[in-house]
Design a protein around this motif. Structure first.
Motif, short mmCIF file in Angstrom:
data_model
loop_
_atom_site.label_atom_id
_atom_site.label_comp_id
_atom_site.label_asym_id
_atom_site.label_seq_id
_atom_site.Cartn_x
_atom_site.Cartn_y
_atom_site.Cartn_z
N SER A 1 0.82 -1.22 0.00
CA SER A 1 0.00 0.00 0.00
C SER A 1 0.85 1.26 0.00
O SER A 1 0.33 2.36 -0.16
CB SER A 1 -0.92 0.02 1.22
OG SER A 1 -0.16 -0.01 2.42
N ALA A 2 2.16 1.09 0.17
CA ALA A 2 3.07 2.24 0.21
C ALA A 2 4.32 1.95 -0.59
O ALA A 2 4.74 0.80 -0.73
CB ALA A 2 3.43 2.60 1.65
N VAL A 3 4.91 3.02 -1.11
CA VAL A 3 6.18 2.93 -1.83
C VAL A 3 7.20 3.77 -1.07
O VAL A 3 6.97 4.96 -0.83
CB VAL A 3 6.05 3.46 -3.28
CG1 VAL A 3 7.38 3.36 -4.00
CG2 VAL A 3 4.98 2.70 -4.03
N GLU A 4 8.30 3.15 -0.69
CA GLU A 4 9.34 3.85 0.06
C GLU A 4 10.53 4.10 -0.86
O GLU A 4 11.04 3.17 -1.50
CB GLU A 4 9.76 3.04 1.28
CG GLU A 4 8.63 2.83 2.28
CD GLU A 4 9.06 1.99 3.47
OE1 GLU A 4 10.25 1.60 3.50
OE2 GLU A 4 8.23 1.73 4.35
N VAL A 5 10.96 5.35 -0.91
CA VAL A 5 12.09 5.74 -1.74
C VAL A 5 13.11 6.45 -0.84
O VAL A 5 12.73 7.33 -0.05
CB VAL A 5 11.65 6.66 -2.89
CG1 VAL A 5 12.85 7.07 -3.74
CG2 VAL A 5 10.59 5.99 -3.75
N HIS A 6 14.37 6.08 -0.97
CA HIS A 6 15.42 6.67 -0.15
C HIS A 6 16.39 7.44 -1.04
O HIS A 6 16.88 6.91 -2.04
CB HIS A 6 16.18 5.59 0.63
CG HIS A 6 15.29 4.74 1.49
ND1 HIS A 6 14.79 5.17 2.70
CD2 HIS A 6 14.81 3.49 1.30
CE1 HIS A 6 14.04 4.22 3.22
NE2 HIS A 6 14.03 3.19 2.38
N LEU A 7 16.68 8.67 -0.66
CA LEU A 7 17.70 9.46 -1.34
C LEU A 7 18.94 9.51 -0.47
O LEU A 7 18.84 9.67 0.76
CB LEU A 7 17.20 10.89 -1.60
CG LEU A 7 16.26 11.08 -2.80
CD1 LEU A 7 15.80 12.53 -2.89
CD2 LEU A 7 16.93 10.69 -4.11
N THR A 8 20.08 9.38 -1.09
CA THR A 8 21.34 9.35 -0.35
C THR A 8 21.81 10.76 -0.02
O THR A 8 22.85 11.21 -0.48
CB THR A 8 22.42 8.61 -1.16
OG1 THR A 8 22.54 9.25 -2.44
CG2 THR A 8 22.07 7.15 -1.34
N GLN A 9 21.01 11.44 0.75
CA GLN A 9 21.38 12.78 1.22
C GLN A 9 20.68 12.99 2.55
O GLN A 9 19.67 12.37 2.86
CB GLN A 9 20.97 13.87 0.24
CG GLN A 9 19.47 14.02 0.05
CD GLN A 9 19.12 15.07 -0.99
OE1 GLN A 9 19.40 14.90 -2.16
NE2 GLN A 9 18.53 16.15 -0.55
N ALA A 10 21.25 13.87 3.35
CA ALA A 10 20.68 14.15 4.66
C ALA A 10 19.64 15.26 4.54
O ALA A 10 19.77 16.18 3.74
CB ALA A 10 21.77 14.57 5.63
N ARG A 11 18.58 15.13 5.33
CA ARG A 11 17.54 16.16 5.38
C ARG A 11 18.11 17.38 6.10
O ARG A 11 18.50 17.31 7.26
CB ARG A 11 16.34 15.59 6.13
CG ARG A 11 15.26 16.56 6.48
CD ARG A 11 14.07 15.80 7.05
NE ARG A 11 13.15 16.66 7.76
CZ ARG A 11 11.90 16.33 8.06
NH1 ARG A 11 11.44 15.15 7.70
NH2 ARG A 11 11.12 17.14 8.72
N GLN A 12 18.17 18.50 5.39
CA GLN A 12 18.80 19.69 5.93
C GLN A 12 17.75 20.67 6.46
O GLN A 12 16.79 21.01 5.77
CB GLN A 12 19.63 20.39 4.84
CG GLN A 12 20.77 19.57 4.29
CD GLN A 12 21.80 19.26 5.35
OE1 GLN A 12 22.05 20.05 6.26
NE2 GLN A 12 22.43 18.09 5.24
N PRO A 13 17.91 21.13 7.70
CA PRO A 13 17.01 22.16 8.21
C PRO A 13 17.12 23.43 7.37
O PRO A 13 18.20 23.78 6.90
CB PRO A 13 17.50 22.40 9.64
CG PRO A 13 18.32 21.19 9.98
CD PRO A 13 18.93 20.74 8.68
N ALA A 14 16.00 24.09 7.17
CA ALA A 14 15.98 25.33 6.40
C ALA A 14 14.90 26.23 6.98
O ALA A 14 13.92 25.73 7.56
CB ALA A 14 15.71 25.04 4.92
N PRO A 15 15.04 27.55 6.84
CA PRO A 15 13.98 28.44 7.32
C PRO A 15 12.64 28.10 6.66
O PRO A 15 12.58 27.81 5.46
CB PRO A 15 14.48 29.83 6.90
CG PRO A 15 15.96 29.68 6.74
CD PRO A 15 16.17 28.28 6.25
N ALA A 16 11.59 28.11 7.44
CA ALA A 16 10.27 27.77 6.91
C ALA A 16 9.76 28.88 5.99
O ALA A 16 9.85 30.07 6.32
CB ALA A 16 9.28 27.56 8.06
#
Length: 490
Positions: free
Chosen positions: A258-273
């Motif tokens: 029921s779900a598709v999981e995709v991984h990117l080889t990069q870190a989630r970077q905090p950024a101003p909203a």
């Protein structure tokens, strides 16, 4: 002799195999090698191309910029303001600098007071009307009248209660544009540590070439509805995801998960909203109360949003619409960070025109999705639709189902607000747009559901259940907060 024979046979076999491989290689159509590029260079566009442009504005630091979409019907042009009004009616953007260069008063669409004067022109006496050659009265925009009675509203999440939503669709037989969403899959895009990646670009393509696009929300998620875009009902789909120069692919197989999981080889970077908030408002005569409430509550909405923990960089936009033959057809004010100027534009908006129940919602949604300067990466994009009537389905121009799909591709969530008097067809279509883009359906509530004059309460005529009630401004802030809370924090 035996050894020589073996060498000869082996040599002949090698020649045959090499020849066969060369022949096969010659028959294969190989892709053109990509030019060398740095690892983080922008990934080439995914083909085939979508029917929209990706959001790419870098800022909203602009004054009020207004654009009008004509319905193609002739209108009287005032003698003194002919050139400027014609510019206003053209499908292009009129800016404040245009007004400064103009030898006469600024175009009606670029001046809040003039916009109010235009919408009230039917009530003016002949000598003062701009349609009789005299210049319009240019009184400053008046602040919205304060009405102390709160507006209460409920909300349903049709993606969270999906089976109930499908049951609603099945029992509600109204004219609409069909997009089959019964088969759906949740897409989750995560980084190397399993955290959701917001605003990642996604293309979903079948072997027969049917393709749809979406951008993940602030939590790195999005919904895929294969039957909404693929009439061939393929079994397998390639899911291609890219962000920040990184690209990866996965396979969606119907019925497997029921779900598709995709991984990117990069870190989630905090950024101003960053928050782009656009109001799409039916401005026909029956919407006077709702428009007045929006005027009086805008300041509290923006103040509360600014105090959220994420302290978002807020841009506001407005698209108002009526119908063919009215004083205006579709009038949009591009995103701006000047809250005071935006309040002035909103104060100048008056309800008027209309007549038959359907209105120009299709054309207005097309304007909001394709011509507002939505900002690019790492932006939360919300479109709040406030209407009490369905769109015209008989005009033959833009259609809401095409543009709700484009909205998903641009990462725009539609929060649709059903105002008093919204009929079953209007409810069905508003819920279609909200569900498909991952938004919510909001509806006004009253003490007596059948009587909007009964005051605030918990009752509604809409086909919903299991909902909570808040004041409308608090509900809008709640939805904004829920989206922004999904973003990575520094």
């Amino acid at each position: 002799m035996h050894t020589l024979w073996k060498k000869t046979v082996c040599g002949l076999l090698i020649q045959v195999l090499v020849g066969t491989q060369l022949a096969l290689a010659a028959s294969v159509v190989w892709p053109t090698p990509a030019p060398p590029r740095p690892v983080l260079q922008q990934v080439p566009p995914i083909t085939p191309r979508p029917n929209f442009e990706a959001p790419s504005a870098t800022h909203c630091q602009r004054g009020i910029e207004t654009r009008e979409v004509s319905d193609g019907l002739p209108r009287p042009v005032p003698f003194a303001m002919g050139p400027m009004l014609r510019k206003e009616m053209a499908p292009e953007r009129a800016t404040e600098s245009d007004a400064l260069r103009a030898p006469h008063p600024a175009p009606l669409a670029a001046t809040p007071a003039a916009a109010a004067a235009r919408s009230e022109s039917k009530a003016m006496d002949a000598p003062a009307s701009p349609f009789f050659g005299a210049e319009p009265r240019m009184a400053p925009a008046q602040p919205a009248q304060q009405n102390t009675a709160p507006v209460t509203a409920g909300m349903v999440d049709d993606n969270a209660a999906f089976s109930e939503y499908l049951a609603f669709r099945k029992r509600t037989q109204v004219a609409h544009r069909e997009r089959d969403v019964r088969d759906r899959y949740l897409l989750e895009v995560t980084d190397t540590q399993g955290r959701g990646l917001p605003d990642a670009e996604v293309a979903v393509q079948s072997a027969n070439g049917a393709t749809t696009w979406l951008r993940t929300d602030a939590g790195g998620k999005g919904w895929i509805h294969p039957d909404a875009f693929d009439p061939g009902h393929s079994r397998f789909y390639d899911v291609t995801v890219r962000q920040g120069g990184m690209l990866t692919t996965a396979t969606l197989q119907r019925g497997q998960k029921s779900a598709v999981e995709v991984h990117l080889t990069q870190a989630r970077q905090p950024a101003p909203a960053r928050l782009d908030l656009v109001f799409l408002v039916d401005a026909t005569g029956s919407m006077g109360d709702e428009i007045d409430k929006l005027k009086s509550s805008l300041r509290s909405i923006t103040d509360e949003v600014s105090r959220l923990p994420s302290h978002p960089d807020l841009c506001l936009g407005l698209v108002a619409y009526r119908d063919r033959g009215d004083d205006f057809f579709v009038r949009s004010h591009d995103l701006t960070n000047d809250i005071n100027a935006f309040q002035g534009v909103l104060n100048a908006l008056q309800a008027g025109g209309g007549g038959d129940e359907p209105e120009a919602m299709n054309e207005a949604l097309n304007e909001a999705v394709h011509h507002i300067s939505w900002r690019g990466e790492q932006t939360t994009r919300l479109l709040v639709l406030v209407a009490d009537a369905p769109p015209h389905l008989d005009y033959g121009g833009p259609q809401y189902d095409d543009d709700m799909m484009a909205a998903l591709g641009k990462g725009i969530k539609i929060m649709s607000v059903g105002a008093s008097g919204l009929n079953k067809q209007g409810e069905y279509i508003q819920r279609q747009m909200a569900q498909y883009t991952g938004g919510r359906f909001i509806f006004l509530t009253y003490a007596d559901a059948s009587n909007p004059a009964s005051g605030p309460g918990r009752e509604t005529v809409h086909d919903v259940r299991n909902y909570s009630v808040q004041t409308l401004d608090k509900l809008v802030v709640r939805l904004v907060r829920e989206e922004l809370d999904k973003l990575p924090r520094s």
